[in-house]
Design a protein around this motif. Structure first.
Motif, PDB file in Angstrom:
ATOM      1  N   SER B 158       0.241  12.953  -2.923  1.00 31.47           N
ATOM      2  CA  SER B 158      -0.206  11.559  -2.861  1.00 31.47           C
ATOM      3  C   SER B 158       0.375  10.826  -1.665  1.00 31.47           C
ATOM      4  O   SER B 158       1.569  10.953  -1.361  1.00 31.47           O
ATOM      5  CB  SER B 158       0.204  10.809  -4.129  1.00 31.47           C
ATOM      6  OG  SER B 158      -0.333  11.419  -5.283  1.00 31.47           O
ATOM      7  N   ASN B 171      -4.071   7.693  -2.403  1.00 25.90           N
ATOM      8  CA  ASN B 171      -5.052   8.782  -2.383  1.00 25.90           C
ATOM      9  C   ASN B 171      -4.343  10.088  -2.718  1.00 25.90           C
ATOM     10  O   ASN B 171      -3.264  10.362  -2.203  1.00 25.90           O
ATOM     11  CB  ASN B 171      -5.729   8.880  -1.016  1.00 25.90           C
ATOM     12  CG  ASN B 171      -6.647   7.706  -0.767  1.00 25.90           C
ATOM     13  OD1 ASN B 171      -6.264   6.736  -0.120  1.00 25.90           O
ATOM     14  ND2 ASN B 171      -7.837   7.749  -1.322  1.00 25.90           N
ATOM     15  N   ASN B 193     -10.740  14.343  -5.274  1.00 27.69           N
ATOM     16  CA  ASN B 193     -10.049  13.253  -4.569  1.00 27.69           C
ATOM     17  C   ASN B 193      -9.936  12.086  -5.534  1.00 27.69           C
ATOM     18  O   ASN B 193     -10.934  11.706  -6.161  1.00 27.69           O
ATOM     19  CB  ASN B 193     -10.880  12.776  -3.371  1.00 27.69           C
ATOM     20  CG  ASN B 193     -10.764  13.717  -2.202  1.00 27.69           C
ATOM     21  OD1 ASN B 193      -9.882  13.582  -1.379  1.00 27.69           O
ATOM     22  ND2 ASN B 193     -11.657  14.702  -2.141  1.00 27.69           N
ATOM     23  N   GLU B 195      -8.625   8.040  -5.992  1.00 26.33           N
ATOM     24  CA  GLU B 195      -8.080   6.810  -5.415  1.00 26.33           C
ATOM     25  C   GLU B 195      -7.569   5.919  -6.539  1.00 26.33           C
ATOM     26  O   GLU B 195      -8.285   5.658  -7.500  1.00 26.33           O
ATOM     27  CB  GLU B 195      -9.150   6.042  -4.622  1.00 26.33           C
ATOM     28  CG  GLU B 195      -8.564   4.794  -3.967  1.00 26.33           C
ATOM     29  CD  GLU B 195      -9.627   3.823  -3.484  1.00 26.33           C
ATOM     30  OE1 GLU B 195     -10.014   3.933  -2.313  1.00 26.33           O
ATOM     31  OE2 GLU B 195     -10.041   2.943  -4.272  1.00 26.33           O
TER      32      GLU B 195
END
Lengths: 133, 263
Positions: B158, B171, B193, B195
């Motif tokens: 991260s 992210n 992925n 967020e």
């Protein structure tokens, strides 16, 4: 009138906050959610652990047979908020347990509430009693 | 009305005064999760403290995801979750987290059982210490790029940055596809992925949004957490342990789960 409405909103808020933990680890597929059993029994074991605490007790059913029941509640974190503790039960305590049994007839269930030897009640579902708040 | 309010205040105050200093995850929800309309402004670039989403953080039923790809359908065919539309009997659940205490992993930790967590800020990292599982994550804030072809890790890799004085965006890549996304058995791939967006609204309230972007598993990105409100806990809040112990799980299965089947 205003007070009643506020009280209702507060109760709803409490319910929203506390209804999720009861189903945190697994759903209710195994349980007969429409059924309520109330049994008088004697505590044989109280397990204060993850993923669920559970109470075991001997109780006689309608046919005169004594069975050892195991009934789950939520985890120690959630139960602490409701006023439960590792020390809530001792072996040999006389208790009255309200529970939701599993569908298959085994002496297993989800505990709704329990009356302790001193007459006080601990609840495991729905909004917590005011004392625990 | 006045009398009623006074009674409530007395009850709340006495409960708080009587609360123990330790294991404060048992703090009444009313003490930390009540809406605070008079909260002070948020400090800039600071999300440190213990945050709690109350019942909303737990998300027991799981999340309604974006449509699964054929790959996801095949991957999750063997998943037997305890919640959601595909819920099975307790005896048949094969959730690796609840049955054998595999790590929740990331992002499940922010999608299920998001119990109180503590944010600690250092000059080059933000650390998040989670009550659930008693785990931590490191979010690098030193400007490094995400790894290109990382070995999978249970909690991924991260990096984070401030996009304004009150919004911190994280992210994450390199997660491990052995983990489920939630309690209803949503799968993910190693190409996931994630967020996370932490937006501090004021001193006492922060919102968390989580977006899942995994084209291998889902036909489009989706947002399981959309501005989930988190409340700042008191400074003396002491988190309980909430650990999956294989010994305890075996005992629970023996006494309860394994006896609930319908066969």
């Amino acid at each position: 009138m205003k007070a009643t409405r506020s009280g209702g909103l507060l109760a709803l808020y409490a319910l929203l906050l506390l209804s999720a933990p009861a189903a945190a680890h697994h759903g209710t597929a195994s349980f007969d959610t429409g059924k309520d059993l109330t049994l008088k029994g004697t505590v044989t074991e109280w397990i204060w652990a993850n993923p669920h605490c559970f109470l075991k007790f001997d109780a006689m059913d309608d046919t005169g047979t004594v069975r050892n029941w195991a009934v789950e509640v939520s985890n120690p974190t959630d139960m602490t908020k409701r006023g439960w503790a590792r020390s809530s039960f001792k072996i040999g305590d006389a208790v009255t347990v309200s529970l939701q049994p599993v569908k298959n007839g085994a002496p297993i269930g989800r505990l709704r509430s329990v009356v302790l030897p001193d007459g006080s009640t601990l609840t495991a579902m729905g909004p917590p009693p005011a004392a625990a708040q | 009305m006045k009398t009623w309010c006074a009674c409530l205040l007395v009850m709340t105050a006495s409960a708080a005064a009587g609360a123990q200093e330790w294991n404060r995850a048992g703090l009444p929800d009313s003490a930390i999760n009540a809406p605070k309309s008079n909260a002070a402004p948020a400090p800039k670039r600071d999300i440190s403290g213990v945050w709690d989403a109350g019942g909303a953080g737990i998300a027991g039923p799981g999340h309604e995801s974006a449509p699964w790809t054929d790959w996801a359908k095949e991957k999750a065919a063997s998943y037997k979750p305890g919640n959601g539309p595909r819920a099975v009997y307790e005896a048949d659940i094969n959730d690796p987290l609840s049955t054998v205490c595999d790590p929740a992993g990331f992002p499940r930790l922010v999608m299920y059982e998001t119990r109180p967590f503590q944010v600690v800020q250092t000059p080059n990292q933000i650390l998040i210490l989670y009550m659930f599982e008693k785990r931590w994550r490191v979010i690098w804030t030193d400007g490094r790029a995400l790894p290109k072809d990382p070995d999978p890790r249970w909690y991924g890799y991260s990096v984070g940055r401030w996009i304004d004085d009150y919004t911190f965006v994280v992210n994450t890549v390199g997660t491990d596809d052995r983990t489920w996304l939630d309690n209803s058995g949503n799968p993910h791939s190693n190409d996931l992925n994630v967020e996370e967006r932490y937006h501090r609204v004021n001193h006492d309230v922060m919102e968390l949004s989580v977006t899942i972007d995994d084209p291998k598993a889902f036909t489009r990105p989706w947002t399981p957490r959309n501005k989930m409100p988190l409340t700042l806990a008191p400074a003396n809040f002491d988190m309980m342990e909430m650990i999956c112990s294989p010994t305890e799980v075996i005992e629970f299965r023996k006494n309860i789960s394994d006896r609930t089947n319908n066969r």
